[in-house]
Design a protein around this motif. Structure first.
Motif, PDB file in Angstrom:
ATOM      1  N   LEU A 432      36.391  60.059  49.863  1.00  0.00           N
ATOM      2  CA  LEU A 432      37.211  60.535  50.973  1.00  0.00           C
ATOM      3  C   LEU A 432      37.213  59.522  52.112  1.00  0.00           C
ATOM      4  O   LEU A 432      38.271  59.208  52.685  1.00  0.00           O
ATOM      5  CB  LEU A 432      36.695  61.885  51.467  1.00  0.00           C
ATOM      6  N   GLY A 433      36.035  58.996  52.461  1.00  0.00           N
ATOM      7  CA  GLY A 433      35.960  57.984  53.513  1.00  0.00           C
ATOM      8  C   GLY A 433      36.757  56.750  53.165  1.00  0.00           C
ATOM      9  O   GLY A 433      37.483  56.185  54.000  1.00  0.00           O
ATOM     10  N   ALA A 434      36.665  56.300  51.902  1.00  0.00           N
ATOM     11  CA  ALA A 434      37.410  55.121  51.475  1.00  0.00           C
ATOM     12  C   ALA A 434      38.912  55.361  51.537  1.00  0.00           C
ATOM     13  O   ALA A 434      39.685  54.470  51.902  1.00  0.00           O
ATOM     14  CB  ALA A 434      36.989  54.728  50.062  1.00  0.00           C
ATOM     15  N   LEU A 435      39.341  56.562  51.188  1.00  0.00           N
ATOM     16  CA  LEU A 435      40.776  56.868  51.226  1.00  0.00           C
ATOM     17  C   LEU A 435      41.317  56.869  52.650  1.00  0.00           C
ATOM     18  O   LEU A 435      42.487  56.520  52.880  1.00  0.00           O
ATOM     19  CB  LEU A 435      41.026  58.221  50.566  1.00  0.00           C
ATOM     20  N   LEU A 436      40.490  57.254  53.615  1.00  0.00           N
ATOM     21  CA  LEU A 436      40.923  57.180  55.011  1.00  0.00           C
ATOM     22  C   LEU A 436      41.029  55.717  55.450  1.00  0.00           C
ATOM     23  O   LEU A 436      41.997  55.321  56.106  1.00  0.00           O
ATOM     24  CB  LEU A 436      39.942  57.930  55.907  1.00  0.00           C
ATOM     25  N   VAL A 437      40.036  54.915  55.066  1.00  0.00           N
ATOM     26  CA  VAL A 437      40.100  53.478  55.365  1.00  0.00           C
ATOM     27  C   VAL A 437      41.345  52.868  54.737  1.00  0.00           C
ATOM     28  O   VAL A 437      41.986  51.976  55.308  1.00  0.00           O
ATOM     29  CB  VAL A 437      38.827  52.766  54.848  1.00  0.00           C
ATOM     30  N   ALA A 438      41.704  53.351  53.542  1.00  0.00           N
ATOM     31  CA  ALA A 438      42.838  52.798  52.806  1.00  0.00           C
ATOM     32  C   ALA A 438      44.166  52.971  53.530  1.00  0.00           C
ATOM     33  O   ALA A 438      45.145  52.307  53.197  1.00  0.00           O
ATOM     34  CB  ALA A 438      42.920  53.458  51.428  1.00  0.00           C
ATOM     35  N   LEU A 439      44.208  53.854  54.541  1.00  0.00           N
ATOM     36  CA  LEU A 439      45.443  54.004  55.310  1.00  0.00           C
ATOM     37  C   LEU A 439      45.799  52.721  56.054  1.00  0.00           C
ATOM     38  O   LEU A 439      46.980  52.393  56.217  1.00  0.00           O
ATOM     39  CB  LEU A 439      45.309  55.159  56.299  1.00  0.00           C
ATOM     40  N   VAL A 440      44.782  51.993  56.517  1.00  0.00           N
ATOM     41  CA  VAL A 440      45.039  50.817  57.354  1.00  0.00           C
ATOM     42  C   VAL A 440      44.366  49.560  56.823  1.00  0.00           C
ATOM     43  O   VAL A 440      44.345  48.530  57.502  1.00  0.00           O
ATOM     44  CB  VAL A 440      44.570  51.070  58.810  1.00  0.00           C
TER      45      VAL A 440
END
Length: 481
Positions: A432-440
């Motif tokens: 989940l944390g990585a997917l949020l980072v993946a936004l930007v």
């Protein structure tokens, strides 16, 4: 079939060795002789190969072997991954009773990889350079670690070994980042420049906020890029934090606490705002589904930061980024516009993994989702989102069921349950944390950063292995094929 496979493997190995020697590199025959001694040991010990891959991801992700084979130089990471896959194949051939292990992600992930391969083949018409082909193969090898881990980790002992390796080696990577950040810039540059003999870059070794030395240095470690280092630390911080909070920690709690502190310090020193947001997102999931007392500590920490004005400069950069006022955010806006232009012209299968083929279009955008769309098209992006949806549709209910069926404290079953729950919760929160980072940021799906793709799918595999061993789901039972 087993005999035919072994014969084909032998022929392939002989052909590869012969071609390498014909290429004319005098080092190749000597390396081949050494490999003949070490190779049988490596390909019969998949857990060692797995530890080698994890160590490479954490410590030397860009290391290349000092041997050039024909037109390419193999990296340490892809060598470790190939050894891991060969060991997996040989184990499957020898232990035919084991069969393959299925997971809910197998079919959608294979479809996603197939769609990216189709886009890659189409893109060769625009750019068929050796580097593009080699880098794409490395990306496929990195993503494939998901299948290797879900099949090779079949016991709690093996799962504990991999989790300990990730946490300890990740802590060592964080410690290196802090030490190199603390050293004088000239000394750090001198030390990291020596890695050039194994393929590391020699320019922009020390990084600064907005490339301005007056604004402060950013921790990089041996990861080359501070944002990439931050993305790696997101996964490490969350996995280490969940292990620290577990009922029965898989390492001494004092050691896990020390490693977690080092990881957090290194994360802050990267000055990566997206990485900080990723850790907070993972923490929210952990606090909501398991350790609700974290909400109290989080509120208290936020109040202390607000009252005493701690980290005001960091928070000011975060606010400027959210308002798209700083140079990095403005650059991202330009990248997004360019990516949307590419997607508009090539919506189905993108432009491939090389150049866009048009002078007014530039590939490369700071977002995993836009990167997938511009490289492999909206069809591949839809498949990727389906993979992620299937992942959470299986892990979230398993997390709820896990705590409901937790054994009483002090029982013999508690240690095993705690380990499996740590893998399930830690892997889910880390993803989940990585997917949020993946936004930007784009590092989890970038042909030049295959180790980050390997880390992403490693976290997913750990969560599903924990789920399988914990829940005994029918859809993950071994099947003979």
């Amino acid at each position: 079939m087993r005999q035919i496979t072994l014969v084909l493997l032998a022929l392939g190995l002989g052909a590869a060795g012969g071609l390498a020697i014909v290429a004319g590199n005098p080092v190749v025959p000597f390396a081949a002789l050494i490999a003949l001694v070490a190779l049988p040991w490596l390909v019969t010990r998949p857990m060692f190969d797995m530890a080698l891959v994890i160590a490479t991801v954490m410590l030397l992700p860009f290391a290349a072997l000092p041997v050039r084979l024909a037109v390419l130089t193999p990296t340490l990471l892809e060598t470790g991954l190939v050894l891991l896959y060969v060991a997996w194949l040989l184990r499957a051939l020898v232990n035919t009773s084991e069969g393959l292990v299925r997971t809910p992600l197998d079919v959608p992930l294979l479809l996603f990889l197939g769609s990216t391969f189709f886009a890659f083949v189409l893109g060769l018409a625009r750019n068929a350079s050796t580097d593009v082909i080699h880098n794409y193969i490395k990306l496929l090898l990195a993503i494939g670690i998901f299948f290797a881990i879900t099949n090779l980790i079949r016991t709690t002992a093996a799962l504990a070994l991999v989790l300990r390796s990730v946490i300890l080696l990740g802590g060592l990577s964080a410690a290196l980042g802090v030490i190199l950040w603390r050293l004088p810039d000239t000394l750090t540059t001198s030390l990291l420049s020596r890695l050039s003999v194994i393929g590391y870059p020699t320019d922009r070794i020390v990084r600064y906020v907005e490339d301005n030395p007056a604004l402060g240095e950013r921790a990089v470690g041996t990861q080359v890029d501070p944002n990439s280092f931050g993305g790696l630390l997101v996964v490490i911080v969350i996995l280490t934090g969940v292990a620290f909070l577990a009922r029965r920690p898989l390492l001494p709690r004092w050691l896990l606490g020390s490693l977690l502190l080092i990881d957090i310090v290194a994360l802050v020193l990267t000055n990566s705002r997206s990485a900080l947001g990723g850790v907070l997102a993972g923490g929210v999931l952990v606090a909501t589904l398991r350790y609700r007392r974290l909400w109290g500590w989080g509120v208290l920490g936020a109040a202390v930061i607000f009252v005493f004005g701690l980290g005001s400069g960091y928070l000011a950069r975060l606010a400027a980024g959210l308002r798209f006022e700083d140079p990095a955010s403005l650059m991202r806006l330009a990248e997004y516009r360019n990516a949307l232009d590419i997607i508009g012209r090539y919506p189905a299968f993108g432009v491939g993994f090389g150049t866009a083929g048009e002078l007014d279009l530039t590939t490369g955008v700071s977002s995993v989702y836009l990167t997938i769309a511009e490289r492999a098209g909206l069809f591949s992006l839809a498949l990727f989102l389906i993979v992620i949806a299937v992942f959470f549709a299986n892990t979230i209910p398993a997390l709820v069921a896990s705590i409901r069926h937790a054994p009483p404290r002090g029982t013999a079953e508690e240690a095993e349950w705690s380990l499996l729950d740590t893998a399930l919760l830690g892997g889910t929160a880390a993803l989940l944390g990585a997917l949020l980072v993946a936004l930007v940021d784009h590092y989890y799906f970038n042909i030049e950063f295959p180790h980050m793709a390997a880390l992403f799918w490693l976290a997913a595999a750990l969560a599903l292995v924990g789920r399988r061993l914990l829940m005994g789901s029918r859809d993950t039972e071994p099947v003979n094929r």
